[in-house]
Design a protein around this motif. Structure first.
Motif, PDB file in Angstrom:
ATOM      1  N   GLU A   1       0.895  -1.030  -0.149  1.00  0.00           N
ATOM      2  CA  GLU A   1       0.118   0.421   0.019  1.00  0.00           C
ATOM      3  C   GLU A   1       1.420   1.410   0.168  1.00  0.00           C
ATOM      4  O   GLU A   1       0.379   2.038  -1.024  1.00  0.00           O
ATOM      5  N   ASP A   2       1.768   0.944   0.965  1.00  0.00           N
ATOM      6  CA  ASP A   2       2.698   2.316   1.193  1.00  0.00           C
ATOM      7  C   ASP A   2       3.295   2.783  -0.531  1.00  0.00           C
ATOM      8  O   ASP A   2       3.828   3.621  -1.308  1.00  0.00           O
ATOM      9  N   ALA A   3       3.986   1.031  -1.587  1.00  0.00           N
ATOM     10  CA  ALA A   3       4.682   1.783  -2.640  1.00  0.00           C
ATOM     11  C   ALA A   3       4.013   2.278  -3.644  1.00  0.00           C
ATOM     12  O   ALA A   3       3.652   3.202  -3.830  1.00  0.00           O
ATOM     13  N   VAL A   4       2.104   1.736  -3.877  1.00  0.00           N
ATOM     14  CA  VAL A   4       1.353   2.160  -4.389  1.00  0.00           C
ATOM     15  C   VAL A   4       1.169   3.796  -4.340  1.00  0.00           C
ATOM     16  O   VAL A   4       0.841   4.482  -4.945  1.00  0.00           O
ATOM     17  N   GLN A   5       0.901   4.344  -2.713  1.00  0.00           N
ATOM     18  CA  GLN A   5       0.321   5.656  -2.524  1.00  0.00           C
ATOM     19  C   GLN A   5       1.832   5.879  -3.302  1.00  0.00           C
ATOM     20  O   GLN A   5       1.209   7.086  -3.874  1.00  0.00           O
ATOM     21  N   GLU A   6       3.423   5.813  -3.335  1.00  0.00           N
ATOM     22  CA  GLU A   6       4.102   6.454  -3.500  1.00  0.00           C
ATOM     23  C   GLU A   6       4.159   6.978  -4.955  1.00  0.00           C
ATOM     24  O   GLU A   6       4.470   7.763  -5.555  1.00  0.00           O
ATOM     25  N   THR A   7       3.649   5.739  -5.460  1.00  0.00           N
ATOM     26  CA  THR A   7       3.979   5.807  -7.051  1.00  0.00           C
ATOM     27  C   THR A   7       2.513   6.675  -7.910  1.00  0.00           C
ATOM     28  O   THR A   7       2.742   7.643  -8.707  1.00  0.00           O
TER      29      THR A   7
END
Length: 318
Positions: A34-40
């Protein structure tokens, strides 16, 4: 975001499910995914409207960035996991019908609803992925699971298409060496149920009979709760350990639940999920048990202030 009227916003937001599916398989952690997607998405909206409009394929752009973010996370995760107390096991996921809450999502949907539970998220599959280098894992998951061409993968990994093809090939060899995690054996739910009943009855002979002689049990407490730090190997040793646990934890309730798309067990104490167990089965015996006890990895199984499926209520952790 202040671009709610931006043309094509719906299509951009719709990519979140695909990105979350990709990131979870790459990272083995829903929180990190979820953090990676938010960063994207942060990087997408950090661009000017003109630059966003110039992107020919937003979907491809988002996938490329998410892949690079995950590749960076995997690189740092290897160092973190070397310092991890005991074994590191991927974060277990419940079936969406058994979702108990956890981190809220900005779309209003449970994060579990965004993970497709297929063979590529079985615990056996994810554990083998953990043995790969970050580049192997990214190349293999993108190509073999999500069917991305090596030319596109090359942009993410920063290598030539031929090199990415070799990375995926190396990853497949790792899968084969690990006996290539197979589809669930027919009757696995019944086998797990028999295991649960034998454990509840403290029937050591029945437990040994359900376990492969060379079975192994791996536990993940992360240094936050007590558990074995090394794998317990052999049917008799596992059965004896489980009987000892049952004696030390009176009042433990075992529930049959879906864990990463396969039949598994959830242990609750005072109505709080304290262990989630995933199983691997060959023929009619249990060959592997992965027991996740780290409370940080069990947030999806305990509601933040309400009632999870099964009627359990969340209480403060000790």
């Amino acid at each position: 975001m202040d671009n709610l009227t931006e043309p094509g916003l719906g299509a951009i937001v719709a990519e979140r499910r695909q990105l979350t599916n990709l990131a979870y398989r790459l990272l083995g952690s829903l929180a990190e995914a979820e953090d990676a997607v938010q960063e994207t998405y942060t990087r997408w909206y950090a661009m000017s409207p003109q630059k966003r409009e110039a992107v020919e394929s937003p979907s491809a752009w988002l996938t490329t960035v998410a892949g690079r973010v995950c590749l960076d996370v995997l690189g740092s995760a290897r160092a973190r996991r070397e310092r991890y107390v005991g074994a590191w096991i991927p974060e277990p996921l419940p079936d969406r019908t058994e979702w108990g809450g956890g981190r809220p999502s900005d779309t209003g949907a449970d994060p579990a609803d965004r993970i497709t539970l297929d063979e590529s998220v079985s615990m056996a599959f994810l554990v083998v992925l953990e043995s790969m280098t970050p580049a192997e894992r990214v190349a293999f998951v993108l190509h073999d699971v999500f069917q991305y061409p090596f030319a596109d993968i090359a942009e993410i990994v920063g290598r030539t298409p031929a090199a990415c093809r070799q990375l995926a090939s190396s990853a497949r060899r790792r899968m084969r060496a690990a006996k290539d995690p197979s589809p669930p054996v027919a009757g696995q739910a019944g086998l797990v149920r028999d295991f649960k009943e034998a454990w509840e009855a403290r029937d050591i002979e029945a437990l040994v009979g359900l376990l492969d002689p060379d079975a192994a049990m791996i536990a993940d407490g992360g240094g936050k709760v007590g558990t074995v730090l090394r794998p317990v190997e052999g049917a008799e040793r596992i059965a004896q350990y489980l009987i000892e646990i049952a004696a030390l934890a009176p009042g433990l309730t075992l529930l049959e639940r879906t864990v990463n798309g396969r039949p598994g067990l959830v242990a609750q104490h005072t109505d709080v999920t304290v262990t989630v167990a995933a199983f691997d089965v060959t023929d009619t015996r249990i060959t592997r048990i992965w027991a996740v006890r780290n409370p940080e990895k069990l947030q999806a199984w305990n509601a933040p202030g309400g009632e999870p499926k099964g009627g359990a209520k969340r209480s403060s952790r000790t």
